[in-house]
Structure formats: structure tokens, C-alpha cells
Design an enzyme around this catalytic site. Structure first.
Site, short mmCIF file in Angstrom:
data_model
loop_
_atom_site.label_atom_id
_atom_site.label_comp_id
_atom_site.label_asym_id
_atom_site.label_seq_id
_atom_site.Cartn_x
_atom_site.Cartn_y
_atom_site.Cartn_z
N ARG B 10 5.56 3.58 6.43
CA ARG B 10 6.07 2.20 6.11
C ARG B 10 5.04 1.76 5.47
NH1 ARG B 10 6.87 -3.22 9.37
NH2 ARG B 10 7.72 -4.37 7.63
N HIS B 11 5.20 0.65 4.35
CA HIS B 11 4.23 0.12 3.42
C HIS B 11 3.18 -0.70 4.37
CE1 HIS B 11 6.26 -3.68 4.09
NE2 HIS B 11 7.46 -3.29 3.90
N GLU B 13 1.13 -4.40 5.37
CA GLU B 13 1.58 -5.80 5.65
C GLU B 13 1.56 -6.51 4.27
OE1 GLU B 13 0.11 -9.12 8.87
OE2 GLU B 13 -0.97 -8.99 7.03
N THR B 14 2.74 -7.47 3.82
CA THR B 14 2.55 -8.54 3.00
C THR B 14 2.64 -9.85 3.39
OG1 THR B 14 4.93 -8.71 3.13
CG2 THR B 14 4.15 -6.81 2.00
N TRP B 16 4.82 -11.92 3.05
CA TRP B 16 6.25 -12.32 3.73
C TRP B 16 6.76 -11.72 4.71
CZ3 TRP B 16 10.80 -12.91 -0.75
CH2 TRP B 16 10.28 -13.93 -1.43
N ASN B 17 5.97 -10.34 5.00
CA ASN B 17 6.09 -10.02 6.44
C ASN B 17 5.47 -10.69 7.53
OD1 ASN B 17 5.04 -6.34 5.48
ND2 ASN B 17 7.04 -7.29 6.04
N GLN B 23 12.49 -9.75 2.40
CA GLN B 23 11.95 -9.34 1.25
C GLN B 23 12.87 -8.62 -0.07
OE1 GLN B 23 7.23 -8.63 1.41
NE2 GLN B 23 8.34 -7.59 3.03
N ARG B 63 4.55 0.62 -3.97
CA ARG B 63 4.02 1.13 -4.77
C ARG B 63 2.39 1.00 -4.76
NH1 ARG B 63 5.71 2.52 -10.03
NH2 ARG B 63 7.86 2.42 -10.46
N GLU B 85 14.08 -0.51 -0.07
CA GLU B 85 14.64 -1.49 1.03
C GLU B 85 16.06 -1.96 0.88
OE1 GLU B 85 15.38 -2.22 3.90
OE2 GLU B 85 13.27 -2.88 4.64
N GLY B 156 10.81 -0.50 6.41
CA GLY B 156 11.68 -0.35 7.68
C GLY B 156 12.78 -0.13 7.51
#
Lengths: 206, 213
Positions: B10-11, B13-14, B16-17, B23, B63, B85, B156
Site C-alpha cells: 500500500r502507498h 501516508e498522506t 488525507w489518511n 481520497q 506514483r 483505489e 487499501g
């Protein structure tokens, strides 16, 4: 003379945060609900409103329903008066998007007008949709009717620009509309002429 | 020749997380913590596997994660919409809590199959998203060469869909029981007689690392 009153919706949390709302179902906040109540009271005192037409997005529907509590007129909702659909940029901060993607900022030049965000609309798409709705409204309006249109900043800029014969870029770049600002246009069905009587009027409230 | 492997991550953390905002396809970058997670996961993957190629979702946060991971893993990458997603359309940007509170018709935990089939305007239903992801999964596993190890950098939702598919879980059970942390690593062995999940949401790369967040 027919009268069209263009009313911007009340303030939302996303307006205050400068977040791109597009078609997002963001509700009015407490201040926005109070603005809508005051707008309704002002319109009820000032105009004999026959119809209320509202963009079918949450913040305009809530504003229109609150206005209808004071103004005794039916509410019709339509997609025509929606804000520009921002697609995948919805929810981001305006400043972040325009810093990274100046092509979506219509004030950056004519080229930006047809930039279409994925799953969204270009400025030009929005303008054409709204002006079609405006022309439909003028076509349907009775000679002495008063119609309140509850809509968003973008559609008000492009409608005023269209009536004033202004180009779209300047209409959007120069436009300013406070939340629940009132704009009044007077239309003569005989001659087909339309005049802007009042713009971005918010002094009616305390 | 050993069985081929698919390693899914999984990517990072952002913002928005952190804020718990929906997102979907929004172009949101990583936080400092998310970049550090991607560095640590990238080192772990490079030490643990011999990656032959990388597939990644073409959304900004995957990315950005891919760019960092490829500082450690030298393998060609292709970006694919199949690994995106779920597109949340007009619901993008709302808080998850407000979304399921105000629109329970979208909660599979509350409204089951009806919610799974419900499509937000300009978005995808859960079922459409699952079909898109599992098409990508089948294309990937049908085309894998003997001994090959493929790294997939995704989100996710797609990880839940793949795991639910491999284990025969319903979407509601998958959503209620599975967890996928930022940069969690999952490994699926593609054997002659079927698939085996040999690692799931592994974040042991973070062990003893407390320099950030």
C-alpha cells in the site's frame, strides 16, 4: 418586466477552508444557515416570488429550502445551475491545485478554459451548461414573473458576464460573490433585453 | 525454478489518511511520515526480494511511493488504472465518518449488497471496483513467468479485494476484518495448485525505526 434574482448559497466549512467543492454534498454550516434565513426574509419582504429554481447540489438545495420557509414559492431543482464539476480535484485546496496545475485556473488565461479535470468539467463546459439553463429560464418566464435562482459563484459569474457581453475569462477573473449575495436582473420579454439591476448585494443582512 | 511471487504494497501516508478524508482518485501527495515509510518499505523489499518488474496505480500517492521505492528496487515500472483505489466521484473529500453517517446507503456493514452495488455520481460502486481490480489481478497472474517476482504498489481497497478473492471472503467480511497499513507488505505465492498468502500487511520494516512520527 420579468425579474430573475440570482442568489449564491450560504457559507460551508469548505468555503471557509478554501476547499474546491464542485458537486460535493457539503452542508451549510451554522453561519450559512443563518445567511440563508436572512436572505429568505429579505427576499420575502422585497419581491413577490413566483418560483424558486435551485441547483440540485446539497448546499444550494439547503439554501433554497430555507429561503422557501420565508418565501411562499415552490422549489424546483436542476443540474443546469450546478457549480463546475471539478472531478478528481474535488476536496483539494484551491491554492494547492492552482499552484501545481495553473491550467485549471481560468484566470491564468484563455487556454485554461477548456482544461478538463478527470471526471470533471472545463470552465467552458460549465459556462455552456449554465447559459443554456439561463436561456431556458428566460424562455419559460411569464412577462411579470419573479424567479429566484439559488446557485453557486461560477454560474453567477458566467451569467452576469453573458448578460453584460463580457468575455468568459474576465467574467470569472473579475467576479466576486459573497455567500447569499443577491443579484437582480430585469428582463423585458417584448424586446428580449436584459439589464443587470443589482450585483453581489449582501447589505440586506445585519 | 521457484514459484512466482506477487508482492503487494500500500502507498505511504498522506494528509488525507491522517484527516480520514475519502481520497478516491484525488491527487494527494505523501506526508513526511509517508515518504519515510516508503523509504523503509523500499529497503525492506530490496533486501527481501529480487523484483523483476513493478506495476503501480497511476494515482499521485502510489506514483510518489513508487518513485521512492525504486530508489532501492531497480526494476521497470508500468502505471495502470486497474490498480487504482475506488473512484468516489462526488463523495471525494468528505470525512469517512460524515460520509457513512449522512449516507449509510453506502455502508456495506449497514446495507450489505445494496451498498456494494451503489455508485456515487461520477464514481464507481464497490462491485465495479472489485471487478476492475480482479481483472488486473488475473491479467497479472496469467502473465507471470516462472520464477518471476512482481511488485504491485496500490491502495487499501484493491488489497482487500485481492485478499477477499483469494480467501473467499465477502466484501463486508473483508472490510470488517482485514487491515492494511500504509506501506504494509503482502506476498502471494502463485503455485501450481493455487495461491498462497505468505505475508500479510507486514510492517516489520518499521521495527526500531522511530526517527519520524
Amino acid at each position: 418586466m420579468a425579474t430573475a434574482v440570482l442568489l449564491r448559497h450560504g457559507v460551508t466549512d469548505w468555503n471557509e477552508e478554501r476547499r474546491i467543492q464542485g458537486w460535493g454534498p457539503v452542508p451549510l454550516n451554522d453561519r450559512g444557515r443563518s445567511q440563508a434565513r436572512q436572505a429568505g426574509e429579505y427576499l420575502a419582504e422585497t419581491y413577490a416570488v413566483d418560483r424558486i429554481v435551485a441547483s440540485d447540489i446539497q448546499r444550494t438545495v439547503e439554501t433554497a429550502e430555507t429561503v422557501a420557509d420565508s418565501v411562499d414559492a415552490p422549489v424546483e431543482t436542476t443540474r443546469a445551475w450546478r457549480e463546475r464539476g471539478f472531478g478528481i480535484y474535488q476536496g483539494l485546496l484551491y491554492d494547492d491545485v492552482y499552484a501545481r496545475h495553473p491550467e485549471h485556473d481560468a484566470t491564468s488565461g484563455i487556454v485554461a478554459l477548456d482544461a478538463t479535470p478527470e471526471t470533471g468539467e472545463s470552465m467552458l463546459d460549465m459556462q455552456q451548461r449554465v447559459i443554456a439553463g439561463w436561456e431556458q429560464l428566460l424562455n419559460d418566464v411569464g412577462p411579470n414573473d419573479t424567479v429566484v435562482v439559488v446557485t453557486h459563484g461560477g454560474p453567477i459569474y458566467v451569467t452576469l458576464g453573458h448578460v453584460a457581453g463580457q468575455d468568459v475569462v474576465s467574467a470569472i477573473a473579475d467576479g466576486h460573490q459573497g455567500n447569499c449575495a443577491v443579484n437582480v436582473l430585469s428582463h423585458d420579454p417584448e424586446t428580449g433585453t436584459t439589464e443587470i439591476v443589482r450585483e453581489n448585494y449582501t447589505e440586506y443582512r445585519d | 525454478m521457484t514459484d512466482p511471487n506477487v508482492v503487494l504494497v500500500r502507498h505511504g501516508e498522506t494528509p488525507w489518511n491522517r484527516d480520514r478524508r475519502v481520497q478516491g482518485w484525488a491527487p494527494i501527495g505523501l506526508t513526511d511520515r509517508g515518504r519515510e515509510q516508503a523509504h523503509q518499505a523500499g529497503r525492506f523489499i530490496a533486501e527481501t526480494y529480487d523484483i523483476d518488474r513493478v506495476l503501480a496505480s497511476d494515482i499521485q500517492r502510489t506514483r510518489d511511493t513508487t518513485t521512492i521505492v525504486r530508489e532501492y528496487v531497480s526494476a521497470p515500472v508500468s502505471f495502470e488504472a486497474a490498480w487504482r483505489e475506488r473512484g468516489f466521484g462526488v463523495l471525494q473529500g468528505l470525512y469517512y465518518e460524515a460520509l457513512f453517517d449522512r449516507f449509510p446507503e453506502y455502508s456495506v456493514l449497514v446495507n450489505g449488497q445494496d451498498a456494494a452495488a451503489r455508485r456515487p455520481e461520477n464514481g464507481e460502486s464497490l462491485l465495479e471496483t472489485r471487478d476492475r481490480v480482479l481483472d488486473g489481478w488475473r491479467t497479472l497472474t496469467d502473465g507471470v513467468a516462472p520464477g518471476e517476482t512482481i511488485l504491485v504498489i496500490t491502495h487499501g481497497g484493491p488489497l482487500y479485494f485481492v485478499l477477499a478473492h483469494l480467501r473467499g471472503l465477502t466484501l463486508a467480511d473483508a472490510i470488517a476484518t482485514l487491515e492494511q497499513d500504509n506501506c504494509g507488505v503482502t506476498e502471494v505465492r502463485v503455485g501450481q495448485r493455487g495461491f498462497e498468502v505468505v505475508r500479510e500487511n507486514d510492517t516489520s520494516w518499521a521495527r526500531g525505526q522511530s526517527s519520524v512520527g
